[in-house]
Scaffold this motif. Structure first.
Motif, PDB file in Angstrom:
ATOM      1  N   VAL A 151       0.837  -1.199   0.000  1.00 49.21           N
ATOM      2  CA  VAL A 151       0.000   0.000   0.000  1.00 49.21           C
ATOM      3  C   VAL A 151       0.870   1.247   0.000  1.00 49.21           C
ATOM      4  O   VAL A 151       0.620   2.207  -0.740  1.00 49.21           O
ATOM      5  CB  VAL A 151      -0.950  -0.005   1.221  1.00 49.21           C
ATOM      6  N   THR A 152       1.909   1.230   0.827  1.00 48.13           N
ATOM      7  CA  THR A 152       2.797   2.392   0.930  1.00 48.13           C
ATOM      8  C   THR A 152       3.501   2.690  -0.386  1.00 48.13           C
ATOM      9  O   THR A 152       3.607   3.856  -0.793  1.00 48.13           O
ATOM     10  CB  THR A 152       3.857   2.140   2.028  1.00 48.13           C
ATOM     11  N   SER A 153       3.979   1.641  -1.059  1.00 51.01           N
ATOM     12  CA  SER A 153       4.714   1.851  -2.304  1.00 51.01           C
ATOM     13  C   SER A 153       3.822   2.411  -3.402  1.00 51.01           C
ATOM     14  O   SER A 153       4.319   2.986  -4.370  1.00 51.01           O
ATOM     15  CB  SER A 153       5.357   0.538  -2.770  1.00 51.01           C
ATOM     16  N   LEU A 154       2.521   2.273  -3.261  1.00 49.88           N
ATOM     17  CA  LEU A 154       1.583   2.866  -4.218  1.00 49.88           C
ATOM     18  C   LEU A 154       1.197   4.281  -3.807  1.00 49.88           C
ATOM     19  O   LEU A 154       1.202   5.206  -4.626  1.00 49.88           O
ATOM     20  CB  LEU A 154       0.331   1.984  -4.309  1.00 49.88           C
ATOM     21  N   VAL A 155       0.875   4.469  -2.533  1.00 46.96           N
ATOM     22  CA  VAL A 155       0.279   5.727  -2.084  1.00 46.96           C
ATOM     23  C   VAL A 155       1.299   6.858  -1.999  1.00 46.96           C
ATOM     24  O   VAL A 155       1.017   7.988  -2.419  1.00 46.96           O
ATOM     25  CB  VAL A 155      -0.412   5.541  -0.718  1.00 46.96           C
ATOM     26  N   VAL A 156       2.491   6.569  -1.471  1.00 43.88           N
ATOM     27  CA  VAL A 156       3.454   7.648  -1.235  1.00 43.88           C
ATOM     28  C   VAL A 156       3.882   8.351  -2.530  1.00 43.88           C
ATOM     29  O   VAL A 156       3.899   9.585  -2.575  1.00 43.88           O
ATOM     30  CB  VAL A 156       4.678   7.128  -0.452  1.00 43.88           C
ATOM     31  N   PRO A 157       4.235   7.627  -3.619  1.00 44.34           N
ATOM     32  CA  PRO A 157       4.552   8.346  -4.857  1.00 44.34           C
ATOM     33  C   PRO A 157       3.400   9.211  -5.360  1.00 44.34           C
ATOM     34  O   PRO A 157       3.628  10.320  -5.868  1.00 44.34           O
ATOM     35  CB  PRO A 157       4.869   7.213  -5.847  1.00 44.34           C
ATOM     36  N   LEU A 158       2.158   8.720  -5.209  1.00 40.42           N
ATOM     37  CA  LEU A 158       1.010   9.527  -5.622  1.00 40.42           C
ATOM     38  C   LEU A 158       0.876  10.770  -4.747  1.00 40.42           C
ATOM     39  O   LEU A 158       0.620  11.869  -5.253  1.00 40.42           O
ATOM     40  CB  LEU A 158      -0.278   8.702  -5.541  1.00 40.42           C
ATOM     41  N   TYR A 159       1.033  10.595  -3.449  1.00 32.54           N
ATOM     42  CA  TYR A 159       0.909  11.733  -2.531  1.00 32.54           C
ATOM     43  C   TYR A 159       1.929  12.807  -2.877  1.00 32.54           C
ATOM     44  O   TYR A 159       1.600  14.004  -2.944  1.00 32.54           O
ATOM     45  CB  TYR A 159       1.097  11.263  -1.088  1.00 32.54           C
ATOM     46  N   ILE A 160       3.169  12.392  -3.117  1.00 30.52           N
ATOM     47  CA  ILE A 160       4.220  13.369  -3.407  1.00 30.52           C
ATOM     48  C   ILE A 160       3.994  14.034  -4.762  1.00 30.52           C
ATOM     49  O   ILE A 160       4.109  15.255  -4.894  1.00 30.52           O
ATOM     50  CB  ILE A 160       5.599  12.699  -3.347  1.00 30.52           C
ATOM     51  N   SER A 161       3.657  13.249  -5.783  1.00 35.47           N
ATOM     52  CA  SER A 161       3.477  13.830  -7.122  1.00 35.47           C
ATOM     53  C   SER A 161       2.299  14.797  -7.162  1.00 35.47           C
ATOM     54  O   SER A 161       2.307  15.759  -7.927  1.00 35.47           O
ATOM     55  CB  SER A 161       3.278  12.722  -8.162  1.00 35.47           C
ATOM     56  N   GLU A 162       1.277  14.563  -6.330  1.00 37.96           N
ATOM     57  CA  GLU A 162       0.091  15.426  -6.343  1.00 37.96           C
ATOM     58  C   GLU A 162       0.218  16.618  -5.402  1.00 37.96           C
ATOM     59  O   GLU A 162      -0.611  17.528  -5.458  1.00 37.96           O
ATOM     60  CB  GLU A 162      -1.155  14.606  -5.983  1.00 37.96           C
ATOM     61  N   THR A 163       1.222  16.633  -4.549  1.00 36.03           N
ATOM     62  CA  THR A 163       1.450  17.800  -3.697  1.00 36.03           C
ATOM     63  C   THR A 163       2.617  18.655  -4.189  1.00 36.03           C
ATOM     64  O   THR A 163       2.646  19.861  -3.938  1.00 36.03           O
ATOM     65  CB  THR A 163       1.729  17.374  -2.237  1.00 36.03           C
ATOM     66  N   ALA A 164       3.566  18.062  -4.891  1.00 31.65           N
ATOM     67  CA  ALA A 164       4.756  18.798  -5.343  1.00 31.65           C
ATOM     68  C   ALA A 164       4.466  19.568  -6.624  1.00 31.65           C
ATOM     69  O   ALA A 164       3.546  19.234  -7.388  1.00 31.65           O
ATOM     70  CB  ALA A 164       5.916  17.833  -5.559  1.00 31.65           C
ATOM     71  N   HIS A 165       5.246  20.595  -6.882  1.00 27.77           N
ATOM     72  CA  HIS A 165       5.163  21.335  -8.145  1.00 27.77           C
ATOM     73  C   HIS A 165       6.300  20.896  -9.064  1.00 27.77           C
ATOM     74  O   HIS A 165       7.190  20.125  -8.664  1.00 27.77           O
ATOM     75  CB  HIS A 165       5.203  22.843  -7.898  1.00 27.77           C
ATOM     76  N   THR A 166       6.297  21.378 -10.302  1.00 29.98           N
ATOM     77  CA  THR A 166       7.186  20.834 -11.332  1.00 29.98           C
ATOM     78  C   THR A 166       8.668  21.025 -11.023  1.00 29.98           C
ATOM     79  O   THR A 166       9.491  20.209 -11.433  1.00 29.98           O
ATOM     80  CB  THR A 166       6.878  21.479 -12.697  1.00 29.98           C
ATOM     81  N   ARG A 167       9.028  22.067 -10.304  1.00 34.33           N
ATOM     82  CA  ARG A 167      10.446  22.343 -10.062  1.00 34.33           C
ATOM     83  C   ARG A 167      11.103  21.318  -9.127  1.00 34.33           C
ATOM     84  O   ARG A 167      12.306  21.097  -9.206  1.00 34.33           O
ATOM     85  CB  ARG A 167      10.622  23.750  -9.479  1.00 34.33           C
ATOM     86  N   VAL A 168      10.323  20.740  -8.243  1.00 34.30           N
ATOM     87  CA  VAL A 168      10.916  19.839  -7.250  1.00 34.30           C
ATOM     88  C   VAL A 168      10.299  18.441  -7.270  1.00 34.30           C
ATOM     89  O   VAL A 168      10.660  17.605  -6.447  1.00 34.30           O
ATOM     90  CB  VAL A 168      10.781  20.434  -5.818  1.00 34.30           C
ATOM     91  N   ARG A 169       9.371  18.178  -8.210  1.00 41.43           N
ATOM     92  CA  ARG A 169       8.676  16.898  -8.181  1.00 41.43           C
ATOM     93  C   ARG A 169       9.631  15.728  -8.391  1.00 41.43           C
ATOM     94  O   ARG A 169       9.509  14.683  -7.739  1.00 41.43           O
ATOM     95  CB  ARG A 169       7.567  16.867  -9.240  1.00 41.43           C
ATOM     96  N   GLY A 170      10.600  15.863  -9.272  1.00 39.76           N
ATOM     97  CA  GLY A 170      11.550  14.791  -9.506  1.00 39.76           C
ATOM     98  C   GLY A 170      12.410  14.515  -8.287  1.00 39.76           C
ATOM     99  O   GLY A 170      12.611  13.363  -7.898  1.00 39.76           O
ATOM    100  N   THR A 171      12.900  15.584  -7.664  1.00 35.17           N
ATOM    101  CA  THR A 171      13.739  15.422  -6.477  1.00 35.17           C
ATOM    102  C   THR A 171      12.960  14.799  -5.330  1.00 35.17           C
ATOM    103  O   THR A 171      13.418  13.837  -4.694  1.00 35.17           O
ATOM    104  CB  THR A 171      14.304  16.784  -6.040  1.00 35.17           C
ATOM    105  N   LEU A 172      11.764  15.326  -5.060  1.00 37.11           N
ATOM    106  CA  LEU A 172      10.975  14.796  -3.949  1.00 37.11           C
ATOM    107  C   LEU A 172      10.479  13.385  -4.253  1.00 37.11           C
ATOM    108  O   LEU A 172      10.424  12.530  -3.358  1.00 37.11           O
ATOM    109  CB  LEU A 172       9.791  15.724  -3.654  1.00 37.11           C
ATOM    110  N   GLY A 173      10.130  13.117  -5.514  1.00 40.89           N
ATOM    111  CA  GLY A 173       9.706  11.770  -5.874  1.00 40.89           C
ATOM    112  C   GLY A 173      10.823  10.753  -5.708  1.00 40.89           C
ATOM    113  O   GLY A 173      10.578   9.596  -5.344  1.00 40.89           O
ATOM    114  N   SER A 174      12.057  11.177  -5.949  1.00 41.40           N
ATOM    115  CA  SER A 174      13.202  10.271  -5.778  1.00 41.40           C
ATOM    116  C   SER A 174      13.479   9.967  -4.317  1.00 41.40           C
ATOM    117  O   SER A 174      14.147   8.980  -4.002  1.00 41.40           O
ATOM    118  CB  SER A 174      14.456  10.889  -6.412  1.00 41.40           C
ATOM    119  N   CYS A 175      12.968  10.797  -3.424  1.00 41.97           N
ATOM    120  CA  CYS A 175      13.157  10.542  -1.994  1.00 41.97           C
ATOM    121  C   CYS A 175      12.449   9.274  -1.542  1.00 41.97           C
ATOM    122  O   CYS A 175      12.789   8.728  -0.483  1.00 41.97           O
ATOM    123  CB  CYS A 175      12.655  11.729  -1.176  1.00 41.97           C
TER     124      CYS A 175
END
Length: 501
Positions: A151-175
């Protein structure tokens, strides 16, 4: 005059207007992002990535715990080779089930509540392991922690991608992957000084902290807008972007991007290119990630080093994990500059070379004495200056493993999860992400469970050459089929798949 020639000025004018509007929108977006304050966005991301940290501990737990449980005096808990295989791999069955459940739950109750809910099986699973009186209790605890991991491996990437903006989405998604490998390393280090019960206690701490912190974090604005909760979406944006920006502008951008945003996924929608194209790419990314052999290698890292005659196998696994953490951090820092495709290709090439060399190592150290040429090469390669042959090529095993982990951490570790969170349209995000997680963990189970059988069938060298072949296939797939998503909003990526090309 031909009618097509008459239409050219008109088409040119339309194209010019479209380009002007795109340029105007880009300018507005840059002005908006210049005013964004990222402090609370980073706080929300930290709270969310405690989930990946938790399942990193789940993945890393088996490597130090299995040797302990194989030596334990209690016959009700002692693991033989077959039981150890199940103990290492059954977690992936729970994770695959978690992917199925998570794909449904994440659209029903939202991203935030899904994260809070999955902390419960994490804690409960480790509690069962701590109090285990039989092997079946160990299995049950592993299944529950695997369920939470899925569940976590599905939800966390979605949560980050939907809260982050384009400038930092790649960096935060890689976290996400950074915290996974940090958890794996944490389990390895703790396993040097703790037995399997106390190690399970340590592993239960991150999900407990996640449960507390997520109580104070917002739901994602995109999910709130799909539920027609516009006022709450603006409040969430105020929390995530700071008070200096026009939150209404971002709300309008999300709302205007797709008229279908609030609709449900229908069977006939699977015929649309913006649905099936990213779905196929996402599923294949997850399948190919596992076919590199990463989970088999990480689950049995300590055993692999023992097979390679490395004298201090537990320390070697910690060194490898440290390399993985360092390179994943590097990938996170450069993700939004280098781009996804370039890093995937570099990663695939590196892994193909390292697993190929690892196969050569095992071929040399298990050379058939009846083959004189290989036997001579074996003697030459393993003979140390002092005359001792045992462990003389252990450096090659450690170097190959380190190179593989470094390559994986740069690309094929974080990027498939990041791309999964970016390429799916809103209406299919839960379903498609669930299918990807199911594919990932289902493939992980097959590879992890059958790893020892592969070693018996193909020998150590043949198994690693098989992984090397799949790494080559990963490079080709990336070059021809994976789109570049760097610098694009989720809505722009969705529009990319709508185009006929």
């Amino acid at each position: 005059m031909d009618s097509s020639e008459e239409s050219k000025p008109l088409l040119g004018a339309v194209d010019g207007s479209v380009n002007f509007l795109h340029a105007q929108n880009d300018s507005e977006e840059q002005n908006y992002l210049d005013k964004v304050q990222n402090g609370k966005l980073y706080l929300a991301t930290f709270a969310a990535v405690l989930g990946p940290l938790s399942f990193g501990f789940v993945l890393g737990y088996s490597s130090p715990a299995i040797p302990d449980l194989q030596r334990i005096g209690d016959p009700n808990l002692r693991l033989g080779n077959e039981e150890a295989s199940w103990f290492g791999s059954v977690v992936t069955l729970g994770a695959a089930l978690g992917g199925v459940i998570g794909g449904w739950v994440v659209d029903k109750i939202g991203r935030k509540l899904s994260l809070m809910m999955c902390s419960i099986p994490f804690i409960f699973g480790f509690t069962i392991i701590i109090s285990a009186q039989s092997i079946w209790m160990l299995y049950l605890g592993r299944v529950l922690t695997g369920l939470a991991s899925g569940v976590t491996s599905l939800v966390v990437p979605l949560y980050i991608s939907e809260t982050a903006h384009t400038r930092v989405r790649g960096t935060l998604g890689s976290c996400v992957q950074l915290m996974v490998v940090t958890g794996i390393m944490g389990a390895y280090i703790a396993g040097l000084v703790l037995d399997w019960r106390w190690l399970a206690v340590v592993c239960s701490l991150p999900p407990a902290l996640m449960l507390v912190l997520m109580c104070f974090m917002p739901e994602t604005p995109r999910y709130l807008l799909t539920q027609n909760r516009r006022a709450e979406a603006c409040v969430a944006l105020r929390f995530l972007r700071g008070p200096e920006v026009d939150h209404e502008w971002e709300c309008r951008q999300i709302e205007d991007s797709s008229a279908e945003r609030g609709s449900r996924l229908q069977l006939q929608d699977l015929q649309k290119p913006e649905i099936y194209k990213p779905f196929i790419i996402g599923v294949l990314l997850m399948f190919l990630q596992q076919m590199t052999g990463i989970n088999a290698i990480m689950f049995y890292a300590q055993t692999i080093f023992e097979e390679a005659n490395f004298k201090n196998s537990s320390v070697a696994t910690v060194i490898v994990a440290a390399v993985q953490v360092s390179l994943t951090a590097v990938a996170a820092l450069i993700m939004d500059r280098a781009g996804r495709k370039v890093l995937l290709i570099i990663s695939g090439v590196t892994m193909a070379i390292s697993t190929g060399v690892f196969g050569v190592y095992f071929k040399l150290t298990s050379a058939d004495p009846s083959n004189s040429s290989i036997h001579d090469l074996h003697l030459f390669a393993t003979q140390s200056p002092g005359g001792s042959t045992e462990g003389a090529l252990a450096w090659l095993a450690l170097g190959s493993m380190g190179m593989f982990i470094a390559g994986f951490a740069l690309g094929w570790g974080p990027i498939p999860w990041l791309v999964m969170s970016e390429i799916f349209p809103a209406k299919s995000r839960g379903f498609s992400s669930g299918a990807c997680v199911l594919t990932n963990w289902g493939s992980a189970f097959i590879i992890t469970k059958e790893f020892h059988d592969l070693l018996n069938l193909l020998a150590n060298s043949g198994t690693f050459w098989l992984f090397s072949g799949f790494c080559v296939l990963n490079v080709l797939f990336t070059a021809f089929f994976v789109p570049e998503t760097k610098g694009k909003s989720l809505e722009q990526i969705e529009e990319h798949f709508r185009s006929p090309s």
